[in-house]
Design a protein around this motif. Structure first.
Motif, PDB file in Angstrom:
ATOM      1  N   PRO A   1     -24.472 -56.107 -15.103  1.00  0.00           N
ATOM      2  CA  PRO A   1     -23.552 -55.763 -16.195  1.00  0.00           C
ATOM      3  C   PRO A   1     -22.833 -54.422 -16.066  1.00  0.00           C
ATOM      4  O   PRO A   1     -21.598 -54.386 -16.101  1.00  0.00           O
ATOM      5  CB  PRO A   1     -24.441 -55.793 -17.442  1.00  0.00           C
ATOM      6  CG  PRO A   1     -25.589 -56.656 -17.088  1.00  0.00           C
ATOM      7  CD  PRO A   1     -25.803 -56.464 -15.621  1.00  0.00           C
ATOM      8  N   MET A   2     -23.560 -53.335 -15.929  1.00  0.00           N
ATOM      9  CA  MET A   2     -22.894 -52.044 -16.033  1.00  0.00           C
ATOM     10  C   MET A   2     -21.970 -51.742 -14.854  1.00  0.00           C
ATOM     11  O   MET A   2     -20.828 -51.307 -15.074  1.00  0.00           O
ATOM     12  CB  MET A   2     -23.911 -50.931 -16.237  1.00  0.00           C
ATOM     13  CG  MET A   2     -23.290 -49.612 -16.676  1.00  0.00           C
ATOM     14  SD  MET A   2     -22.143 -49.723 -18.096  1.00  0.00           S
ATOM     15  CE  MET A   2     -23.227 -50.257 -19.406  1.00  0.00           C
ATOM     16  N   PRO A   3     -22.374 -51.965 -13.605  1.00  0.00           N
ATOM     17  CA  PRO A   3     -21.407 -51.709 -12.522  1.00  0.00           C
ATOM     18  C   PRO A   3     -20.138 -52.539 -12.646  1.00  0.00           C
ATOM     19  O   PRO A   3     -19.027 -52.037 -12.412  1.00  0.00           O
ATOM     20  CB  PRO A   3     -22.194 -52.074 -11.256  1.00  0.00           C
ATOM     21  CG  PRO A   3     -23.621 -51.913 -11.633  1.00  0.00           C
ATOM     22  CD  PRO A   3     -23.700 -52.317 -13.074  1.00  0.00           C
ATOM     23  N   SER A   4     -20.290 -53.809 -13.039  1.00  0.00           N
ATOM     24  CA  SER A   4     -19.124 -54.662 -13.195  1.00  0.00           C
ATOM     25  C   SER A   4     -18.235 -54.170 -14.330  1.00  0.00           C
ATOM     26  O   SER A   4     -16.999 -54.142 -14.212  1.00  0.00           O
ATOM     27  CB  SER A   4     -19.565 -56.102 -13.452  1.00  0.00           C
ATOM     28  OG  SER A   4     -18.446 -56.939 -13.647  1.00  0.00           O
TER      29      SER A   4
ATOM     30  N   THR B   1     -16.229 -51.059 -13.298  1.00  0.00           N
ATOM     31  CA  THR B   1     -15.085 -51.418 -12.448  1.00  0.00           C
ATOM     32  C   THR B   1     -13.956 -52.001 -13.289  1.00  0.00           C
ATOM     33  O   THR B   1     -12.772 -51.672 -13.109  1.00  0.00           O
ATOM     34  CB  THR B   1     -15.521 -52.431 -11.380  1.00  0.00           C
ATOM     35  OG1 THR B   1     -16.518 -51.830 -10.549  1.00  0.00           O
ATOM     36  CG2 THR B   1     -14.342 -52.878 -10.528  1.00  0.00           C
ATOM     37  N   TRP B   2     -14.313 -52.865 -14.242  1.00  0.00           N
ATOM     38  CA  TRP B   2     -13.325 -53.515 -15.099  1.00  0.00           C
ATOM     39  C   TRP B   2     -12.587 -52.484 -15.946  1.00  0.00           C
ATOM     40  O   TRP B   2     -11.358 -52.523 -16.069  1.00  0.00           O
ATOM     41  CB  TRP B   2     -14.039 -54.532 -15.977  1.00  0.00           C
ATOM     42  CG  TRP B   2     -13.184 -55.579 -16.607  1.00  0.00           C
ATOM     43  CD1 TRP B   2     -12.827 -56.788 -16.092  1.00  0.00           C
ATOM     44  CD2 TRP B   2     -12.599 -55.517 -17.933  1.00  0.00           C
ATOM     45  NE1 TRP B   2     -12.064 -57.493 -16.999  1.00  0.00           N
ATOM     46  CE2 TRP B   2     -11.903 -56.736 -18.128  1.00  0.00           C
ATOM     47  CE3 TRP B   2     -12.601 -54.573 -18.935  1.00  0.00           C
ATOM     48  CZ2 TRP B   2     -11.219 -57.012 -19.300  1.00  0.00           C
ATOM     49  CZ3 TRP B   2     -11.902 -54.844 -20.113  1.00  0.00           C
ATOM     50  CH2 TRP B   2     -11.226 -56.054 -20.281  1.00  0.00           C
ATOM     51  N   PHE B   3     -13.318 -51.540 -16.535  1.00  0.00           N
ATOM     52  CA  PHE B   3     -12.686 -50.532 -17.378  1.00  0.00           C
ATOM     53  C   PHE B   3     -11.828 -49.559 -16.559  1.00  0.00           C
ATOM     54  O   PHE B   3     -10.825 -49.032 -17.063  1.00  0.00           O
ATOM     55  CB  PHE B   3     -13.727 -49.763 -18.192  1.00  0.00           C
ATOM     56  CG  PHE B   3     -14.109 -50.428 -19.482  1.00  0.00           C
ATOM     57  CD1 PHE B   3     -13.158 -50.957 -20.326  1.00  0.00           C
ATOM     58  CD2 PHE B   3     -15.442 -50.511 -19.877  1.00  0.00           C
ATOM     59  CE1 PHE B   3     -13.499 -51.566 -21.523  1.00  0.00           C
ATOM     60  CE2 PHE B   3     -15.806 -51.110 -21.067  1.00  0.00           C
ATOM     61  CZ  PHE B   3     -14.829 -51.637 -21.891  1.00  0.00           C
ATOM     62  N   LYS B   4     -12.188 -49.316 -15.314  1.00  0.00           N
ATOM     63  CA  LYS B   4     -11.331 -48.480 -14.471  1.00  0.00           C
ATOM     64  C   LYS B   4      -9.966 -49.132 -14.308  1.00  0.00           C
ATOM     65  O   LYS B   4      -8.930 -48.450 -14.318  1.00  0.00           O
ATOM     66  CB  LYS B   4     -11.991 -48.245 -13.115  1.00  0.00           C
ATOM     67  CG  LYS B   4     -13.141 -47.243 -13.153  1.00  0.00           C
ATOM     68  CD  LYS B   4     -13.767 -47.038 -11.786  1.00  0.00           C
ATOM     69  CE  LYS B   4     -14.876 -45.991 -11.848  1.00  0.00           C
ATOM     70  NZ  LYS B   4     -15.551 -45.817 -10.521  1.00  0.00           N
ATOM     71  N   HIS B   5      -9.953 -50.452 -14.198  1.00  0.00           N
ATOM     72  CA  HIS B   5      -8.679 -51.173 -14.106  1.00  0.00           C
ATOM     73  C   HIS B   5      -7.898 -51.057 -15.410  1.00  0.00           C
ATOM     74  O   HIS B   5      -6.668 -50.838 -15.400  1.00  0.00           O
ATOM     75  CB  HIS B   5      -8.933 -52.631 -13.749  1.00  0.00           C
ATOM     76  CG  HIS B   5      -7.699 -53.444 -13.545  1.00  0.00           C
ATOM     77  ND1 HIS B   5      -6.618 -53.007 -12.796  1.00  0.00           N
ATOM     78  CD2 HIS B   5      -7.346 -54.676 -14.013  1.00  0.00           C
ATOM     79  CE1 HIS B   5      -5.667 -53.922 -12.804  1.00  0.00           C
ATOM     80  NE2 HIS B   5      -6.079 -54.951 -13.541  1.00  0.00           N
ATOM     81  N   THR B   6      -8.594 -51.198 -16.536  1.00  0.00           N
ATOM     82  CA  THR B   6      -7.940 -51.031 -17.840  1.00  0.00           C
ATOM     83  C   THR B   6      -7.284 -49.662 -17.956  1.00  0.00           C
ATOM     84  O   THR B   6      -6.126 -49.543 -18.393  1.00  0.00           O
ATOM     85  CB  THR B   6      -8.970 -51.205 -18.969  1.00  0.00           C
ATOM     86  OG1 THR B   6      -9.297 -52.593 -19.100  1.00  0.00           O
ATOM     87  CG2 THR B   6      -8.445 -50.702 -20.305  1.00  0.00           C
TER      88      THR B   6
END
Length: 283
Positions: free
Chosen positions: A159-162, A165-170
């Motif tokens: 959960p947390m690493p994924s 990564t997702w929020f960095k894209h946001t």
């Protein structure tokens, strides 16, 4: 300890976030939301509920016109506008100046809601849905609540690493659109495509999220959700105690804003949690 943030709003005093948590009251003007669908979908009932939540200590009113519960049918743009705009108009016509967030995944709804008096976009797609959403936030000069909802998520996802990564894209999308990334509030999206174990893992690991994104406030939205019901084997209206437990845990782990159905009891729990962490202040 909590990171400190001052998030500018266009026409109102800024949101000041830190040790003092803010409470966001949920105002669903839908017939089919999982917990309170149909309860506040008339303008007079919605206005009365907004007043009630503010009297109980809500700092922000979050208005939504489309349910995101599993299996919910999509709502056409005009129908969603017909649900939310009269409520925003009524709140502002009543002289209520509290910040309003518009909970929508549709750019046109977000744009018209802001023009009607909303102050914040609450995007369940975390700016990774309609490309125009980030552009509208930039043009209208409003902050964004970016919720995590990764449709490629699976039971095997760490959960947390994924999520990081997702929020960095946001945040990259926000920056490219001209939004100050510090005006993006991160919402882990409890319950959205996540297993029970993943939800509680994320709650435990909120300090990792806060540590990775020290310039961003964190919103916690667990109110009445199935992650509580599956533990307690009860219905949404019976999940207040479980919600309060997750609220306090979320606060202790660095959360700043708490999106809830039941304002007063969650507000009281947060004040006691604050006194426990930082020491009581004289009243």
């Amino acid at each position: 300890m909590h990171t400190s943030h001052t998030i500018r709003l266009r026409n109102r005093p800024p949101l000041v976030l830190g040790r003092r948590a803010l409470v966001m009251g949920i105002l669903n003007v839908t017939p089919d939301s999982f917990s309170d669908g149909g309860t506040h979908n008339r303008v007079d009932a919605a206005l009365a509920q907004a007043r009630r939540m503010l009297d109980e200590g809500a700092d922000i009113i979050d208005i939504g016109g489309e349910s995101t519960r599993p299996g919910a049918e999509p709502v056409p743009v005009q129908e969603e506008l017909d649900r939310v705009l009269p409520v925003i108009d009524a709140i502002r016509a009543a002289g209520i100046s509290a910040p309003i967030s518009i909970d929508t995944m549709k750019p046109l709804v977000a744009h018209q809601a802001i023009e009607a008096g909303a102050d914040i976009i609450n995007d369940v797609n975390g700016l990774q849905g309609a490309p125009e959403m980030a552009e509208i936030a930039a043009i209208m000069d409003v902050p964004v609540i970016a919720m995590h909802w990764d449709r490629d998520w699976s039971a095997e996802t760490d959960p947390m690493p994924s999520m990081i990564t997702w929020f960095k894209h946001t945040l990259s999308i926000a920056s490219n659109a001209g939004i100050d990334p510090r005006r993006v509030i991160l919402d882990p999206g409890f319950g959205f495509t996540k297993t029970l174990n993943q939800n509680y893992s994320i709650l435990r690991q909120l300090p990792d999220l806060a540590g990775t994104f020290p310039n961003n406030a964190i919103l916690v939205g667990t109110s009445r959700k199935s992650m509580i019901g599956k533990i307690l084997d009860n219905q949404p209206a019976e999940r207040l105690a479980g919600t309060i437990a997750t609220t306090v845990q979320g606060y202790e782990h660095g959360g700043h804003i708490f999106r809830v159905h039941d304002v007063a009891p969650n507000r009281d729990a947060l004040r006691v949690a604050e006194a426990t962490m930082y020491g009581p202040t004289e009243q």
